[in-house]
Design a protein around this motif. Structure first.
Motif, PDB file in Angstrom:
ATOM      1  N   TYR A  75      19.729  11.747 -51.195  1.00  0.00           N
ATOM      2  CA  TYR A  75      18.432  10.789 -51.115  1.00  0.00           C
ATOM      3  C   TYR A  75      18.638   9.818 -52.371  1.00  0.00           C
ATOM      4  O   TYR A  75      18.991  10.398 -53.450  1.00  0.00           O
ATOM      5  CB  TYR A  75      17.242  11.666 -51.171  1.00  0.00           C
ATOM      6  CG  TYR A  75      15.986  10.825 -51.246  1.00  0.00           C
ATOM      7  CD1 TYR A  75      15.537  10.417 -50.017  1.00  0.00           C
ATOM      8  CD2 TYR A  75      15.314  10.878 -52.426  1.00  0.00           C
ATOM      9  CE1 TYR A  75      14.365   9.524 -49.896  1.00  0.00           C
ATOM     10  CE2 TYR A  75      14.154   9.907 -52.168  1.00  0.00           C
ATOM     11  CZ  TYR A  75      13.520   9.373 -51.030  1.00  0.00           C
ATOM     12  OH  TYR A  75      12.535   8.769 -50.788  1.00  0.00           O
ATOM     13  N   HIS A  76      18.214   8.558 -52.158  1.00  0.00           N
ATOM     14  CA  HIS A  76      18.394   7.799 -53.294  1.00  0.00           C
ATOM     15  C   HIS A  76      16.870   6.991 -53.456  1.00  0.00           C
ATOM     16  O   HIS A  76      16.118   6.857 -52.480  1.00  0.00           O
ATOM     17  CB  HIS A  76      19.315   6.575 -52.925  1.00  0.00           C
ATOM     18  CG  HIS A  76      19.166   5.651 -54.012  1.00  0.00           C
ATOM     19  ND1 HIS A  76      20.045   5.669 -55.361  1.00  0.00           N
ATOM     20  CD2 HIS A  76      18.610   4.346 -54.131  1.00  0.00           C
ATOM     21  CE1 HIS A  76      19.669   4.494 -55.867  1.00  0.00           C
ATOM     22  NE2 HIS A  76      18.607   3.824 -55.322  1.00  0.00           N
ATOM     23  N   MET A  77      16.450   7.142 -54.716  1.00  0.00           N
ATOM     24  CA  MET A  77      15.087   6.434 -55.068  1.00  0.00           C
ATOM     25  C   MET A  77      15.229   5.798 -56.398  1.00  0.00           C
ATOM     26  O   MET A  77      16.262   6.141 -57.181  1.00  0.00           O
ATOM     27  CB  MET A  77      14.200   7.424 -54.957  1.00  0.00           C
ATOM     28  CG  MET A  77      14.383   8.709 -56.043  1.00  0.00           C
ATOM     29  SD  MET A  77      13.199  10.156 -56.020  1.00  0.00           S
ATOM     30  CE  MET A  77      11.932   9.459 -56.799  1.00  0.00           C
ATOM     31  N   ASP A  78      14.447   5.060 -56.582  1.00  0.00           N
ATOM     32  CA  ASP A  78      14.146   4.249 -57.887  1.00  0.00           C
ATOM     33  C   ASP A  78      12.952   4.526 -58.218  1.00  0.00           C
ATOM     34  O   ASP A  78      11.804   4.465 -57.685  1.00  0.00           O
ATOM     35  CB  ASP A  78      14.166   2.610 -57.627  1.00  0.00           C
ATOM     36  CG  ASP A  78      15.567   2.060 -56.892  1.00  0.00           C
ATOM     37  OD1 ASP A  78      16.537   2.600 -57.465  1.00  0.00           O
ATOM     38  OD2 ASP A  78      15.588   1.196 -56.371  1.00  0.00           O
ATOM     39  N   LEU A  79      13.041   4.921 -59.677  1.00  0.00           N
ATOM     40  CA  LEU A  79      11.869   5.372 -60.554  1.00  0.00           C
ATOM     41  C   LEU A  79      11.354   4.109 -61.206  1.00  0.00           C
ATOM     42  O   LEU A  79      12.216   3.599 -61.895  1.00  0.00           O
ATOM     43  CB  LEU A  79      11.867   6.477 -61.146  1.00  0.00           C
ATOM     44  CG  LEU A  79      12.131   7.901 -60.632  1.00  0.00           C
ATOM     45  CD1 LEU A  79      12.464   8.842 -61.659  1.00  0.00           C
ATOM     46  CD2 LEU A  79      10.935   8.187 -59.739  1.00  0.00           C
ATOM     47  N   HIS A  80      10.124   3.646 -60.957  1.00  0.00           N
ATOM     48  CA  HIS A  80       9.762   2.470 -61.741  1.00  0.00           C
ATOM     49  C   HIS A  80       8.878   2.875 -62.856  1.00  0.00           C
ATOM     50  O   HIS A  80       7.779   3.793 -62.710  1.00  0.00           O
ATOM     51  CB  HIS A  80       9.030   1.551 -60.729  1.00  0.00           C
ATOM     52  CG  HIS A  80       8.381   0.231 -61.700  1.00  0.00           C
ATOM     53  ND1 HIS A  80       9.291  -0.705 -61.894  1.00  0.00           N
ATOM     54  CD2 HIS A  80       7.121  -0.184 -62.063  1.00  0.00           C
ATOM     55  CE1 HIS A  80       8.730  -1.826 -62.587  1.00  0.00           C
ATOM     56  NE2 HIS A  80       7.374  -1.332 -62.275  1.00  0.00           N
ATOM     57  N   PHE A  81       8.956   2.298 -64.038  1.00  0.00           N
ATOM     58  CA  PHE A  81       8.254   2.667 -65.200  1.00  0.00           C
ATOM     59  C   PHE A  81       7.648   1.376 -65.736  1.00  0.00           C
ATOM     60  O   PHE A  81       8.211   0.321 -65.975  1.00  0.00           O
ATOM     61  CB  PHE A  81       9.091   3.509 -66.446  1.00  0.00           C
ATOM     62  CG  PHE A  81       9.566   4.915 -65.906  1.00  0.00           C
ATOM     63  CD1 PHE A  81       8.717   6.007 -66.071  1.00  0.00           C
ATOM     64  CD2 PHE A  81      10.659   4.744 -65.538  1.00  0.00           C
ATOM     65  CE1 PHE A  81       9.089   7.185 -65.549  1.00  0.00           C
ATOM     66  CE2 PHE A  81      11.379   6.078 -65.007  1.00  0.00           C
ATOM     67  CZ  PHE A  81      10.446   7.259 -65.132  1.00  0.00           C
ATOM     68  N   SER A  82       6.455   1.384 -66.453  1.00  0.00           N
ATOM     69  CA  SER A  82       6.015   0.335 -66.959  1.00  0.00           C
ATOM     70  C   SER A  82       4.987   0.701 -68.310  1.00  0.00           C
ATOM     71  O   SER A  82       3.833   0.599 -68.343  1.00  0.00           O
ATOM     72  CB  SER A  82       5.133  -0.601 -66.313  1.00  0.00           C
ATOM     73  OG  SER A  82       3.920   0.146 -65.480  1.00  0.00           O
ATOM     74  N   PRO A  83       5.705   1.221 -69.336  1.00  0.00           N
ATOM     75  CA  PRO A  83       4.972   1.526 -70.508  1.00  0.00           C
ATOM     76  C   PRO A  83       4.229   0.219 -71.094  1.00  0.00           C
ATOM     77  O   PRO A  83       4.899  -0.863 -71.335  1.00  0.00           O
ATOM     78  CB  PRO A  83       5.879   2.289 -71.439  1.00  0.00           C
ATOM     79  CG  PRO A  83       7.423   1.749 -71.008  1.00  0.00           C
ATOM     80  CD  PRO A  83       6.926   1.288 -69.519  1.00  0.00           C
ATOM     81  N   SER A  84       3.226   0.470 -72.068  1.00  0.00           N
ATOM     82  CA  SER A  84       2.545  -0.506 -72.661  1.00  0.00           C
ATOM     83  C   SER A  84       1.912   0.124 -73.787  1.00  0.00           C
ATOM     84  O   SER A  84       1.385   1.385 -73.899  1.00  0.00           O
ATOM     85  CB  SER A  84       1.626  -1.411 -72.057  1.00  0.00           C
ATOM     86  OG  SER A  84       0.523  -0.636 -71.293  1.00  0.00           O
ATOM     87  N   SER A  85       1.317  -0.598 -74.642  1.00  0.00           N
ATOM     88  CA  SER A  85       0.467  -0.350 -75.817  1.00  0.00           C
ATOM     89  C   SER A  85      -0.283  -1.447 -76.382  1.00  0.00           C
ATOM     90  O   SER A  85       0.189  -2.781 -76.406  1.00  0.00           O
ATOM     91  CB  SER A  85       1.447   0.225 -76.911  1.00  0.00           C
ATOM     92  OG  SER A  85       0.608   0.921 -77.924  1.00  0.00           O
ATOM     93  N   GLU A  86      -1.318  -1.250 -77.080  1.00  0.00           N
ATOM     94  CA  GLU A  86      -2.226  -2.216 -77.646  1.00  0.00           C
ATOM     95  C   GLU A  86      -2.970  -1.617 -78.759  1.00  0.00           C
ATOM     96  O   GLU A  86      -3.516  -0.607 -78.657  1.00  0.00           O
ATOM     97  CB  GLU A  86      -3.165  -2.929 -76.671  1.00  0.00           C
ATOM     98  CG  GLU A  86      -3.958  -3.959 -77.077  1.00  0.00           C
ATOM     99  CD  GLU A  86      -4.937  -4.656 -76.039  1.00  0.00           C
ATOM    100  OE1 GLU A  86      -5.925  -5.044 -76.541  1.00  0.00           O
ATOM    101  OE2 GLU A  86      -4.646  -4.348 -74.826  1.00  0.00           O
ATOM    102  N   ASN A  87      -2.880  -2.457 -79.804  1.00  0.00           N
ATOM    103  CA  ASN A  87      -3.811  -1.997 -81.064  1.00  0.00           C
ATOM    104  C   ASN A  87      -4.441  -3.086 -81.733  1.00  0.00           C
ATOM    105  O   ASN A  87      -3.847  -4.302 -81.687  1.00  0.00           O
ATOM    106  CB  ASN A  87      -2.868  -1.328 -82.001  1.00  0.00           C
ATOM    107  CG  ASN A  87      -3.460  -0.565 -83.194  1.00  0.00           C
ATOM    108  OD1 ASN A  87      -4.691  -0.169 -82.830  1.00  0.00           O
ATOM    109  ND2 ASN A  87      -3.162  -0.440 -84.286  1.00  0.00           N
TER     110      ASN A  87
END
Length: 91
Positions: A75-87
């Motif tokens: 099985y092949h899959m793509d994991l998508h990440f979208s980290p963000s931060s605000e201060n």
């Protein structure tokens, strides 16, 4: 599992950098450089240009998106990440 741990560590460093950037008046390039060093240490496949930084005297926002391909036996899959931060500045 290591991919999720790396993403968590990256998110934590992004929050830390957003806090420090407000207090220390870092430029967008300094913030981007600091985050990119962390990305390289964690071996996350992100280009420096993909790190989005918005910096004013009142707020610092850091975000990025990346995808990591994962090959399991059948099985092949793509994991998508979208980290963000605000201060935001206290003043």
């Amino acid at each position: 599992m290591p991919l999720y741990v790396s993403d968590y560590q990256l998110s934590d460093k992004m929050q830390e950098q957003a806090r420090f950037a407000v207090v220390n008046r870092y430029t967008e390039e300094q913030i981007r450089d600091n985050i990119f060093k962390v990305v390289q240490e964690l071996e996350i496949p992100v280009k420096r240009e993909s790190i989005k930084v918005f910096n004013t005297n009142a707020v610092v926002k850091i975000s990025m998106e990346y995808t990591v391909p994962v090959d399991l036996l059948f099985y092949h899959m793509d994991l998508h990440f979208s980290p963000s931060s605000e201060n935001k500045a206290v003043i």
